[in-house]
Design a protein around this motif. Structure first.
Motif, PDB file in Angstrom:
ATOM      1  N   PRO A  55       0.684   2.401  -1.867  1.00  0.00           N
ATOM      2  CA  PRO A  55       1.640   2.041  -0.910  1.00  0.00           C
ATOM      3  C   PRO A  55       2.490   1.400  -2.538  1.00  0.00           C
ATOM      4  CG  PRO A  55      -0.253   0.422  -0.585  1.00  0.00           C
ATOM      5  CD  PRO A  55      -1.003   1.035  -1.285  1.00  0.00           C
TER       6      PRO A  55
ATOM      7  N   PRO B  84       4.124   2.858   8.238  1.00  0.00           N
ATOM      8  CA  PRO B  84       3.366   4.374   7.332  1.00  0.00           C
ATOM      9  C   PRO B  84       4.913   5.195   6.990  1.00  0.00           C
ATOM     10  CG  PRO B  84       3.599   4.191  10.227  1.00  0.00           C
ATOM     11  CD  PRO B  84       3.665   2.354   9.125  1.00  0.00           C
TER      12      PRO B  84
ATOM     13  N   VAL C  96       3.207  -1.887   2.603  1.00  0.00           N
ATOM     14  CA  VAL C  96       2.486  -3.011   2.935  1.00  0.00           C
ATOM     15  C   VAL C  96       3.185  -4.052   2.057  1.00  0.00           C
ATOM     16  CG1 VAL C  96       0.450  -4.271   2.822  1.00  0.00           C
ATOM     17  CG2 VAL C  96       0.270  -1.406   3.154  1.00  0.00           C
TER      18      VAL C  96
ATOM     19  N   LEU D  43      -6.669  -3.906   5.082  1.00  0.00           N
ATOM     20  CA  LEU D  43      -6.022  -4.287   3.639  1.00  0.00           C
ATOM     21  C   LEU D  43      -6.473  -3.942   2.280  1.00  0.00           C
ATOM     22  CD1 LEU D  43      -2.942  -5.529   3.164  1.00  0.00           C
ATOM     23  CD2 LEU D  43      -3.631  -7.949   3.312  1.00  0.00           C
TER      24      LEU D  43
ATOM     25  N   THR E 209       4.600   5.337   2.021  1.00  0.00           N
ATOM     26  CA  THR E 209       3.716   4.179   2.628  1.00  0.00           C
ATOM     27  C   THR E 209       3.895   2.619   2.195  1.00  0.00           C
ATOM     28  OG1 THR E 209       1.539   3.717   2.188  1.00  0.00           O
ATOM     29  CG2 THR E 209       1.993   5.549   3.897  1.00  0.00           C
TER      30      THR E 209
ATOM     31  N   LEU F 234      -1.568  -4.674   9.875  1.00  0.00           N
ATOM     32  CA  LEU F 234      -3.011  -4.792   8.928  1.00  0.00           C
ATOM     33  C   LEU F 234      -4.585  -5.997   9.787  1.00  0.00           C
ATOM     34  CD1 LEU F 234      -2.629  -3.107   5.827  1.00  0.00           C
ATOM     35  CD2 LEU F 234      -2.733  -2.093   8.049  1.00  0.00           C
TER      36      LEU F 234
ATOM     37  N   ARG G  40      -6.337  -0.270   1.406  1.00  0.00           N
ATOM     38  CA  ARG G  40      -5.822   0.509   1.205  1.00  0.00           C
ATOM     39  C   ARG G  40      -4.768  -0.456  -0.692  1.00  0.00           C
ATOM     40  NH1 ARG G  40      -2.770   3.354   4.910  1.00  0.00           N
ATOM     41  NH2 ARG G  40      -3.331   2.799   6.923  1.00  0.00           N
TER      42      ARG G  40
ATOM     43  N   TYR H  96       1.668  -3.557   8.001  1.00  0.00           N
ATOM     44  CA  TYR H  96       1.543  -1.812   6.936  1.00  0.00           C
ATOM     45  C   TYR H  96       3.177  -0.657   7.972  1.00  0.00           C
ATOM     46  CZ  TYR H  96      -0.454   3.071   6.676  1.00  0.00           C
ATOM     47  OH  TYR H  96      -0.286   4.422   6.445  1.00  0.00           O
TER      48      TYR H  96
END
Ligand SMILES: Cc1cc2nc3c(=O)[nH]c(=O)nc-3n(C[C@H](O)[C@H](O)[C@H](O)COP(=O)(O)OP(=O)(O)OC[C@H]3O[C@@H](n4cnc5c(N)ncnc54)[C@H](O)[C@@H]3O)c2cc1C
Length: 376
Positions: free
Chosen positions: A242, A144, A93, A126, A91, A121, A129, A142
């Motif tokens: 991520p 995924p 970000v 945020l 993933t 997000l 994560r 984001y």
């Protein structure tokens, strides 16, 4: 291979990084292929130094179709090529400070319009994560679908598939010069002379130099150094961290197990083609930037390395026949996306050189956007 080189082949591929190896694997069932590699082992340069991720938005909207189309081949390749996939969970970000929120919005809009699974997000999501994120980093997008790539496994599988289909690989065999005689290339290498119908330039940072050595005009492929440091943190980051990148392009980092990250200052320093080495200043810059993003203490820099990312003037990859010398084939300019796009580029180029047309998402791509003739 050991022993003398074959004196006559259909396709000579110069360079056995991911570009040369993937093309050899696709072409070898249909043409007699020889790869020559200047170094002692294939993958020594850019291919062996990557950050090893697949991110659909990376490289921009012009690269995205090649990345997206490569996903299936990377995650579940044709069983005749490999019995396993090469993608691992990740993933991504993409983050920005408060005043970069509009840029994050534009990023989401541009890639969502291309069909990429990307969403904004909330600030709370945020922070969830990325534990320890400083509050001014309040904008995030984001993705995924982002994955890690087993680059070593993929490169080795391509080399194995090429060999199984009859391709040869000769290491410590630099192309020194080549001239075109009647219908063949006559190529001088560090190990002797080879005749080939087609010559493929998959020489990474050396692509323009290889063209010059063959009497072909360069297209302005320029190498740029990129640095990565493996940093041990004084805090346990989650295993699910991520890939985190800055919308302004000044850093990225990703978790490498608990409490360890790979970190880059996203440097892009012009360089001559060479065995690139990291500079202290770039590692220091990366750490300084990281500390402005998260509150994680740094315990140690465990490892650092650098590699060259090579770009064409428009930052799109260049593959296909040279417009003035159609038996000189370009496969270059893969920038920072050469692993994640390798299946699509290899299949589309192999098709142009005598392999059957690719099917599925790769077959739906028009390779004209990436043809060397766009610079003519
Ligand atoms: C730090 C860094 C991070 C990256 N992260 C990612 C990532 O996360 N995801 C991604 O998809 N991509 C990433 N990339 C980009 C990716 O690594 C490259 O796009 C890709 O490896 C290019 O492959 P290549 O085969 O064209 O080049 P290379 O791997 O450099 O191979 C070219 C080969 O040609 C050989 N050669 C040169 N001249 C001659 C000659 N005269 N005769 C014979 N052989 C010759 C060289 O020795 C070399 O082995 C990253 C790159 C770097 C540097």
């Amino acid at each position: 291979m050991t022993g003398t080189l074959p004196s006559d082949i259909d396709v000579l591929i110069v360079g056995a990084g991911i570009a040369g190896a993937s093309l050899a694997a696709e072409l070898a069932p249909h043409r007699r292929v020889l790869m020559i590699e200047a170094e002692d082992m294939p993958g020594f340069h850019a291919t062996g130094r990557s950050a090893a991720f697949w991110q659909e938005s990376y490289g921009g909207v012009g690269v995205q179709p090649l990345t997206a189309a490569s996903f299936a081949a990377l995650s579940a390749p044709d069983p005749s090529f490999s019995d396993r996939g090469f993608l691992l969970p990740r993933t991504a970000v993409t983050i920005g400070r408060r005043d970069e929120a509009a840029a994050v919005d534009r990023f989401v809009a541009a890639f969502a319009a291309q069909g990429v699974e990307v969403s904004r997000l909330s600030t709370a999501a945020l922070a969830d994560r990325i534990p320890g994120l400083r509050p001014e980093w309040s904008a995030g997008a984001y993705e995924p679908s982002c994955r890690d790539i087993d680059v070593g496994g993929l490169h080795a599988a391509y080399l194995r598939a090429a060999k199984r289909a009859g391709a040869l690989l000769s290491v410590r065999t630099p192309l020194l010069s080549a001239r075109h005689a009647v219908s063949n290339w006559v190529v001088q290498t560090g190990q002797g002379t080879i005749r080939a119908s087609l010559l493929v330039n998959a020489a990474g940072a050396w692509a323009d130099g290889v063209a010059a050595a063959c009497g072909v005009a360069g297209i302005g492929i320029r190498p740029y150094r990129r640095t990565i440091a493996q940093v041990r943190l004084g805090v346990l980051t989650p295993a699910t961290l991520p890939l985190v990148g800055h919308i302004g392009g000044t850093f990225y980092f990703k978790g490498e197990g608990e409490g360890r990250i790979w970190l880059s200052p996203h440097d892009e320093t012009p360089s001559d083609p060479c065995d690139a080495a990291p500079e202290e200043i770039d590692v220091a810059l990366a750490i300084d930037r990281l500390q402005s993003v998260v509150d994680w203490p740094i315990a140690a820099v465990e490892r650092k390395w650098a590699g060259l990312r090579s770009f064409a003037p428009d930052r799109l990859p260049v593959f296909g026949r040279d417009p003035d010398r159609p038996d000189f084939i370009w496969c270059a300019g893969q920038g920072g996306f050469g692993i994640q796009t390798a299946p699509a580029i290899a299949q589309l180029l192999a098709w142009q050189l005598g392999a059957p047309a690719p099917y599925g998402a790769i077959g739906a791509i028009d390779p004209a956007a990436y043809a060397p003739s766009r610079f003519a």
